[in-house]
Design a protein around this motif. Structure first.
Motif, PDB file in Angstrom:
ATOM      1  N   CYS A   1      63.240  45.704  29.487  1.00  0.00           N
ATOM      2  CA  CYS A   1      63.547  45.287  30.840  1.00  0.00           C
ATOM      3  C   CYS A   1      62.242  44.907  31.527  1.00  0.00           C
ATOM      4  O   CYS A   1      61.251  45.609  31.432  1.00  0.00           O
TER       5      CYS A   1
ATOM      6  N   HIS B   1      72.213  44.331  31.808  1.00  0.00           N
ATOM      7  CA  HIS B   1      72.022  43.560  33.036  1.00  0.00           C
ATOM      8  C   HIS B   1      73.303  42.880  33.508  1.00  0.00           C
ATOM      9  O   HIS B   1      74.133  42.496  32.697  1.00  0.00           O
TER      10      HIS B   1
ATOM     11  N   TYR C   1      68.386  40.939  38.430  1.00  0.00           N
ATOM     12  CA  TYR C   1      66.978  40.711  38.788  1.00  0.00           C
ATOM     13  C   TYR C   1      67.015  39.828  40.029  1.00  0.00           C
ATOM     14  O   TYR C   1      67.079  38.611  39.912  1.00  0.00           O
TER      15      TYR C   1
ATOM     16  N   HIS D   1      68.008  50.695  38.972  1.00  0.00           N
ATOM     17  CA  HIS D   1      68.178  49.724  37.888  1.00  0.00           C
ATOM     18  C   HIS D   1      67.888  50.358  36.518  1.00  0.00           C
ATOM     19  O   HIS D   1      68.694  50.258  35.590  1.00  0.00           O
ATOM     20  N   GLU D   2      66.745  51.023  36.422  1.00  0.00           N
ATOM     21  CA  GLU D   2      66.371  51.591  35.111  1.00  0.00           C
ATOM     22  C   GLU D   2      67.289  52.744  34.721  1.00  0.00           C
ATOM     23  O   GLU D   2      67.636  52.887  33.547  1.00  0.00           O
TER      24      GLU D   2
ATOM     25  N   HIS E   1      70.367  51.435  33.160  1.00  0.00           N
ATOM     26  CA  HIS E   1      70.259  51.161  31.715  1.00  0.00           C
ATOM     27  C   HIS E   1      70.530  52.422  30.905  1.00  0.00           C
ATOM     28  O   HIS E   1      71.197  52.383  29.878  1.00  0.00           O
TER      29      HIS E   1
HETATM   30 ZN    ZN Z   1      66.649  45.897  33.351  1.00  0.00          ZN
END
Ligand code: ZN
Length: 848
Positions: free
Chosen positions: A434, A485, A513, A475-476, A479
């Protein structure tokens, strides 16, 4: 040469002569000993205890014995472990980018088993990509044409009541379990690891537990004469080492129920094909998710038996820890909707912890400040390949992304096409890397410029920086719970809904993103980033984690995918690169459901910020480093907007709803004529036009980097303004003239596209040539026109990639360019430029 060989032979000869008598003597002595002592003692096999004298014994999954003299290891495997499946998992403990390895990089996982072959034990890697129904006769042929991977075969030293002792050193110190050294680049100047050093490659530590065995190994490589010495993180290119953590673990035996993937939601998965199914889609792809079970199965919302526990690594800047914790816990509302309360728990690793962050029993939010940050953030997880159950996860974050420095003059060097040279050896082939942190940093710095602050100078987490940190952590962490994504999620709100928006939810998902939400009207700035999960995130967590009573219940949830806020498209669908993918709504660096208008606002915002940049950036006593950096950041935003707008031209919207789903449209719908035209007009005005560049010329006098030692040796320090501008223009041009885009404009005409290739190419030709070709052409435009003509000329010649229609229109436009350039107007450089254009056209005609 001959002399050397002869002397070698001589040496060998001498060795034989001298060694023979000694060998003979030894044998004789041994014989005497045997005769003197008890008969047949030599025939009696040694016991494990005898074989492991002077060894440290470590009980656990496989009993390990480590020789206290040389550190080598032996392993005891019991009969009931033969033929049983185990899980391998590897991770980089420490590395250097040049070697393709960085701290925390996951190598991935696989199933292996240990087979007994006469007096040997074999370690076999198992292929888990295929499924055969137990009931099918084909099941008997399940091994057919799938190669068997025997990783190692070791002789059994002792066989003692169903416990086999083997020498396990090679299993770890040789690259048996994984390939540490890359296969080599075709580039002769690439950095190369030398040969593995037997003496320096060592087992660093062993931790043995009932369910898993962890071994850390240092691989050392010697290269006596490197051709490439690497960067400053390479201490000495002749001696490079990479440290790897290996974990061998028991396959968990539990009541975890695998869940199969659905194309409408984005989970990481273990891909499995059913070889016995007659279906057109024989997929049994297992989504990756944690084994969450309700403590109280009857409650609508219950705490899980075992929550997902995160540890903030003790390397984390103290000032940031509260914000990080906030970011992790911001996932809990999504889990609550799926029936779990307090699914996420956050703790801080004590400074004197007796465990390492690389220990798989802990999920760690790790912080490093690497010389060359490999990624902007990285949230890998590892799973049981048989079920998809996530067994562990980490998040790697880099300090630099919240500092006020751009590590390399990267954005500025768009023109130089400075590609990252890092090729990951670990985790290559997986899609869990990422780059959001890196992407986010540039956007956050842009937000700071717009807000008129230099917040990067302190460590405080507030304002835009805090919002950015929370979104990055969200976001992380996303994952690590299995989500990949969702590059389409930024389409949720309209540009006007993003103005003065303080809801904390700017997008459908935090897994996109997004470009930072800087409002053109600075008086109406709301949130820069999302600080809470979006509706898609909640829905996706429900799909992955909610205990469903029936298939119908799950179908009911999935049938909501047509709601605009639940829309999904991942990296495979996104249009960040020219010519790749087809749906312009699935993109990085865009925001709002009208990304054309939003980008136009961004062009305008950058223009106005450029005007006052010098005044707003530097103070007395500063060097001009930060000014140059901020100029790069603004240019990067401009380039991003140019890229986003261009993707609408020739675009086709994709709908992945299933047949008959409520709210579904057809799978492919070309972008409306008006929008494609609007995109072309925006590019024409802000990117291609003679007056597109509004940067005050006097700013260029100040774009100076701070001198540091001899660092300007590699290239001159002056700002490369023309190549920068051309690179921004190419963000659009490369897409419009890509063979995929051009051909799609032709194909999609058959199913609804009204903006045909002829109209697009005429508009482009006019945008690039018409305004100034009869008189003086400024140097930005000269660059653009030559670039464009060259691209057309190569299209004409490229019958391999371009269709006939595309080549014809390229040829036609070249002929028009020649006509347009057949005047002698303008200043000397313009006359020269027109001669050059004509030459390009003539040469293109000559060839073939
Ligand atoms: Zn990512």
């Amino acid at each position: 040469m001959r002399i050397i060989r002869n002397s070698c032979l001589l040496l060998v000869g001498m060795f034989l002569i001298f060694s023979l008598p000694a060998e003979a003597q030894k044998k004789k002595k041994k014989k005497d000993d045997t005769e003197a002592s008890e008969p047949k003692k030599e025939d009696k096999k040694k016991t494990i205890e005898e074989e492991t004298k002077k060894h440290a014994k470590m009980d656990g999954l496989f009993t390990i014995y480590q020789d206290s003299t040389n550190g080598k290891v032996k392993m005891a495997i019991s009969e009931d472990q033969i033929g049983k499946e185990f899980i391998y998992f590897g991770q980089v403990k420490d590395g250097v980018l040049e070697a393709g390895a960085f701290r925390g990089a996951y190598d991935g996982e696989f199933i292996f088993k240990i087979n007994k072959y006469f007096n040997r034990l074999e370690f076999e890697k198992v292929n888990t990509r295929f499924y055969f129904d137990e009931e099918s006769a084909l099941k008997r042929a399940e091994d057919a044409n799938i190669s068997r991977a025997i990783m190692a075969s070791e002789e059994i030293i002792v066989d003692e009541n169903g416990v086999y002792l083997i020498d396990a050193n090679n299993l770890f110190v040789q690259e048996t379990l994984t390939q540490v050294k890359g296969s080599g680049s075709s580039n002769p100047r690439a950095f190369k690891l030398g040969s593995a050093s037997k003496d320096k490659t060592q087992i660093l530590s062993i931790n043995n537990y009932p369910e898993n065995l962890n071994v850390a190994v240092r691989y050392a490589y010697d290269n006596s004469a490197p051709k490439n010495y690497g960067g400053s993180a390479v201490t000495d290119a002749r001696y490079v080492s990479v440290e790897v953590f290996y974990t061998l673990l028991e396959v968990p035996e539990n009541d975890y129920e695998p869940r199969f993937d659905d194309p409408r939601v984005g989970y990481f998965l273990n891909q499995v094909t059913d070889q016995t199914s007659p279906s057109a889609t024989p997929y049994r792809d297992l989504i990756n998710r944690w084994h969450l079970k309700k403590k109280d199965t009857n409650a609508a919302v219950s705490e899980p038996v075992e929550p997902i526990t995160w540890w903030i690594e003790n390397t984390t800047p103290v000032e940031w820890r509260e914000t990080i914790k906030e970011g992790v816990l911001a996932w809990n509302p999504a889990f609550e909707k799926a029936g779990f309360k307090n699914a996420m728990v956050v703790k801080v690793q004590p400074d004197d912890a007796d465990w390492d962050a690389g220990d798989i029993r802990y999920n760690v939010l790790r912080w490093t400040s690497s010389p060359n940050p490999p990624f902007g953030g990285y949230g890998p997880s590892f799973t049981n390949p048989r079920t998809g159950q996530i067994l562990g996860a980490d998040i790697m974050l880099e300090f630099v992304h919240f500092a006020n420095r751009v590590k390399y003059d990267k954005i500025y060097n768009l023109a130089a096409n400075e590609e990252e040279t890092f090729t990951p050896q670990f985790g290559k082939g997986n899609n869990k890397f990422c780059n959001y942190g890196d992407f986010m940093q540039q956007n956050m710095l842009f937000g700071q410029i717009a807000a008129g602050i230099n917040a990067g100078d302190d460590m405080a987490m507030e304002g835009i920086k805090k919002e950015a940190m929370i979104e990055l952590i969200l976001h992380e962490v996303g994952h690590t719970i299995g989500l990949n994504h969702n590059m389409k999620a930024s389409q949720m709100l309209s540009p006007s809904e993003l103005v003065d928006n303080n809801t904390g939810v700017l997008t459908g998902s935090v897994m996109d993103y997004v470009v930072v939400n800087v409002t053109k009207d600075r008086e109406k700035q709301g949130n820069y980033y999302s600080t809470a999960v979006g509706p898609y995130d909640v829905w996706a967590v429900q799909f992955g984690y909610q205990p469903f009573g029936s298939d119908a219940e799950m179908d009911e949830l999935l049938s909501q995918s047509t709601k605009p806020e639940l829309t999904f498209g991942n990296d495979a669908d996104d249009m960040r690169s020219a010519g790749k993918a087809i749906d312009p709504r699935v993109n990085t660096g865009d925001l709002s459901n009208d990304a054309i208008q939003y980008s136009i606002d961004r062009f305008e915002t950058v223009r106005s910020l450029m005007a006052d940049l010098k005044e707003n950036t530097i103070d007395d006593g500063d060097t001009y480093q930060e000014l140059r950096q901020n100029f790069s950041i603004l240019s990067g935003q401009y380039a991003g907007a140019s890229r986003v707008v261009s993707r609408y031209i020739g675009g086709v919207y994709v709908d992945r709803a299933v047949v008959g789903q409520e709210g579904a449209t057809q799978p492919f719908t070309p972008v409306a004529y008006a929008d494609q035209k609007r995109a072309m007009n925006a590019l024409s005005k802000y990117v291609f036009a003679p007056n597109a560049w509004k940067t005050p010329n006097e700013l260029y006098n100040y774009l100076a980097m701070q001198r540091r030692g001899y660092n300007f040796f590699s290239s001159p320090e002056d700002p490369k303004i023309h190549s920068l501008v051309l690179s921004i223009q190419n963000q659009a041009l490369n897409h419009l003239l890509h063979y995929n885009t051009m051909q799609r404009l032709v194909d999609s005409e058959l199913y609804g596209n009204a903006y045909d290739l002829g109209e697009m190419m005429t508009a482009l030709n006019n945008a690039i040539m018409q305004a100034d070709i009869s008189g003086s052409v400024n140097t930005f435009r000269q660059n653009l026109q030559i670039e464009y003509a060259n691209k057309l000329a190569s299209i004409v010649k490229d019958s391999k990639n371009y269709g006939h229609t595309s080549r014809s229109i390229a040829l036609y436009n070249l002929q028009r360019i020649k006509q347009m350039a057949s005047n002698n107007g303008g200043n000397t450089l313009s006359k020269a430029h027109k001669a050059h254009l004509k030459l390009i056209v003539d040469s293109a005609m000559d060839q073939d």
